[in-house]
Design an enzyme around this catalytic site. Sequence first.
Site, PDB file in Angstrom:
ATOM      1  N   ASP A 266       0.863  -1.176   0.000  1.00  0.00           N
ATOM      2  CA  ASP A 266       0.000   0.000   0.000  1.00  0.00           C
ATOM      3  C   ASP A 266       0.910   1.240   0.000  1.00  0.00           C
ATOM      4  O   ASP A 266       2.131   1.144   0.138  1.00  0.00           O
ATOM      5  CB  ASP A 266      -0.964  -0.028   1.199  1.00  0.00           C
ATOM      6  CG  ASP A 266      -2.202   0.815   0.916  1.00  0.00           C
ATOM      7  OD1 ASP A 266      -2.099   1.781   0.125  1.00  0.00           O
ATOM      8  OD2 ASP A 266      -3.266   0.539   1.490  1.00  0.00           O
ATOM      9  N   GLU A 469     -10.838   6.613   3.970  1.00  0.00           N
ATOM     10  CA  GLU A 469      -9.846   5.987   4.856  1.00  0.00           C
ATOM     11  C   GLU A 469      -9.985   6.465   6.308  1.00  0.00           C
ATOM     12  O   GLU A 469     -11.093   6.589   6.814  1.00  0.00           O
ATOM     13  CB  GLU A 469      -8.438   6.206   4.293  1.00  0.00           C
ATOM     14  CG  GLU A 469      -8.283   5.605   2.879  1.00  0.00           C
ATOM     15  CD  GLU A 469      -6.849   5.573   2.390  1.00  0.00           C
ATOM     16  OE1 GLU A 469      -5.987   5.036   3.097  1.00  0.00           O
ATOM     17  OE2 GLU A 469      -6.604   6.076   1.279  1.00  0.00           O
TER      18      GLU A 469
HETATM   19  C1  BGC Z   1      -2.786  10.030  -1.187  1.00  0.00           C
HETATM   20  C2  BGC Z   1      -3.663   8.813  -1.311  1.00  0.00           C
HETATM   21  C3  BGC Z   1      -3.285   7.843  -0.303  1.00  0.00           C
HETATM   22  C4  BGC Z   1      -3.202   8.464   1.073  1.00  0.00           C
HETATM   23  C5  BGC Z   1      -2.631   7.499   2.034  1.00  0.00           C
HETATM   24  C6  BGC Z   1      -2.824  10.580   0.204  1.00  0.00           C
HETATM   25  O1  BGC Z   1      -2.002  11.688   0.317  1.00  0.00           O
HETATM   26  O2  BGC Z   1      -3.206  11.006  -2.079  1.00  0.00           O
HETATM   27  O3  BGC Z   1      -3.538   8.220  -2.550  1.00  0.00           O
HETATM   28  O4  BGC Z   1      -4.234   6.830  -0.327  1.00  0.00           O
HETATM   29  O5  BGC Z   1      -2.403   9.617   1.085  1.00  0.00           O
HETATM   30  O6  BGC Z   1      -2.736   7.940   3.339  1.00  0.00           O
HETATM   31  C1  BGC Z   2      -5.043   3.148   0.114  1.00  0.00           C
HETATM   32  C2  BGC Z   2      -5.132   2.233  -1.068  1.00  0.00           C
HETATM   33  C3  BGC Z   2      -4.850   2.979  -2.331  1.00  0.00           C
HETATM   34  C4  BGC Z   2      -3.522   3.696  -2.232  1.00  0.00           C
HETATM   35  C5  BGC Z   2      -3.161   4.488  -3.460  1.00  0.00           C
HETATM   36  C6  BGC Z   2      -3.793   3.972   0.096  1.00  0.00           C
HETATM   37  O1  BGC Z   2      -3.853   4.942   1.078  1.00  0.00           O
HETATM   38  O2  BGC Z   2      -5.082   2.391   1.297  1.00  0.00           O
HETATM   39  O3  BGC Z   2      -6.396   1.634  -1.105  1.00  0.00           O
HETATM   40  O4  BGC Z   2      -4.853   2.093  -3.410  1.00  0.00           O
HETATM   41  O5  BGC Z   2      -3.561   4.570  -1.148  1.00  0.00           O
HETATM   42  O6  BGC Z   2      -3.905   5.639  -3.555  1.00  0.00           O
END
Ligand code: BGC
Ligand code: BGC
Length: 584
Positions: A266, A469
Amino acid sequence: MNRMTLQEKIGQMVQIERTVASPQVMKNYFIGSVLSGGGSSPGVNASAQEWIKMVNQFQRDALSTRLGIPMIYGIDSVHGHSTVYNATIFPHNIGLGATRDPELVKRIGAATALEARATGIPYLFAPCVAVCRDPRWGRCYESYSEDPEVVSSMTEIVTGLQGDIPSTSPKGVPYVGGKTKVAACAKHYVGDGGTVNGINENNTILSRHGLLSIHMPGYSASIIKGVSTVMVSYSSWNGDKMHGNRDLITGFLKGTLRFRGFVITDWEGLDRMTSPRHANYSNSILRGINAGIDMIMVPMKYKEFIDDLNQLVTNHEIPMSRIDDAVRRVLRVKFTMGLFENPLADETLVNHLGSHEHRELAREAVRKSLVLLKNTNSMLPLPKKGSKILVAGAHADNLGYQCGGWTIQWQGQSGNNATVGTTIMDAIMNTVDKQSSQVVYQENPDTKYLQSEGFSYAIVVVGELPYAETEGNNMNLTIPEPGPTMIKNVCRAVKCVVVVVSGRPVVIEPYLKWIDGLVAAWLPGTEGQGVADVLFGNYGFSGKLSRTWFRSVDQLPMNVGDEHYDPLFPFGFGLTTEPTDDSN
Ligand code: BGC
Ligand code: BGC
């Protein structure tokens, strides 16, 4: 592979974010993959052509290296090609779970693949096959269901995204059927939806049997369908970080399940193996790669990662055989999907982005995802004719709200300008009989007004605000004000239907006594017309809860099959209505 240097091999294992990618970086480090993080686009309202231009440029840089190995561009298209302006936004997975229609979900996969290819993108971080066991989890809406069987059945989306695997294909071998299909990614391996109190990225405490029977079936099903990649979960299983779990990644996934595609971390997954993050990074790289991870979504500090990994291999702490396994898997996916033959975008596909056909499909999905929870005196379907209709609530006329998180921006947004679609309010206006009915929209009407206007009935649209998230973790699951007060005020004054726009069940029991019709609309996406299609009887209600609807949060976690099961509405519940003719 025999021709590759260690530098070139390591490059294949690296995925960087588009904002740190440049021609020099692509070439100097032989970068194997680039991604768009949440909301990361080449420009506000960027067109398909602008996306193609960007992706093709990175590709040309990759192709200009000594061996000319194409890079693979990845993005989170988790409910349609959802970062892209004008893309069709489908209901989030929780709503698709309520349709119980795997064939529909397969068609959605095919449409999403086409829209991604319309922008030159061949790799999607979807589907999320999480089995959310606690709606307090901020990613509950990314999960099709609390029930592993429903989740497994919805992995039909893999065959939509990638194409149908040939029957002769050996188990575990990745499959992508050419230029209109994409490589998919089953995520997040494994147990992401089982963490304590639904805390994102936390610890799943469960026996091995529990883990395998609840959280694993979605992976087995995806692998049988030829899924190309699997993303590891930030979460831990019984205290051990999944990113370091050799037994489950190498032993079970690559061994027992015979998965032959590649395993990706991830975002900053290796950094997050320690607390604080990024402490002892080199050791996390060592653990993660020796556990069996093949591609690393670094995604920013690629120089440090590459240097550290180089050191670890040179010092023999990571065996060359492990690097070779990783690179072989990455190249296998790239070869299988035809990336070597067709590395650049097919510009003839641009018109698939947000096409009428795809929007009609999304509208169908919205119709089938709606769950009717209460219908006193058969109030629904609503009459189109001869009515004075009040529409209330901020969610009635807010495209951003009805799409939720992972839409244009990572966290989603408010308002009607971020992309193209039909709000629920627009949809109601389109559906009622214009001659004989009148529709009034008041975001938050007061009691005096309600009593003086003589409304035939009200449609109150309330719900959660967009999130993604960890930001979505929520221990009380109440509808934010003024939602609850409005339900009370409007529904006590006028006969009312409440439409809940939310990523999960929310607290509703205290207001139920005032509500005549109650509809769970989940996060329907851009095609709000599907909501009105069913409210007004052009189609019947057919959706079934993909989750248990709790009475109060102190019951959580509570899932179907639990010994103590006293829900407000049980898993599988959903009233039905028949379509009416156009005369009502
Ligand atoms: C990104 C996301 C990612 C997330 C993880 C963000 O800054 O744009 O893609 O899923 O951070 O915490
Ligand atoms: C998320 C993923 C995602 C990745 C890329 C992460 O924070 O958990 O699901 O694919 O970011 O954006």
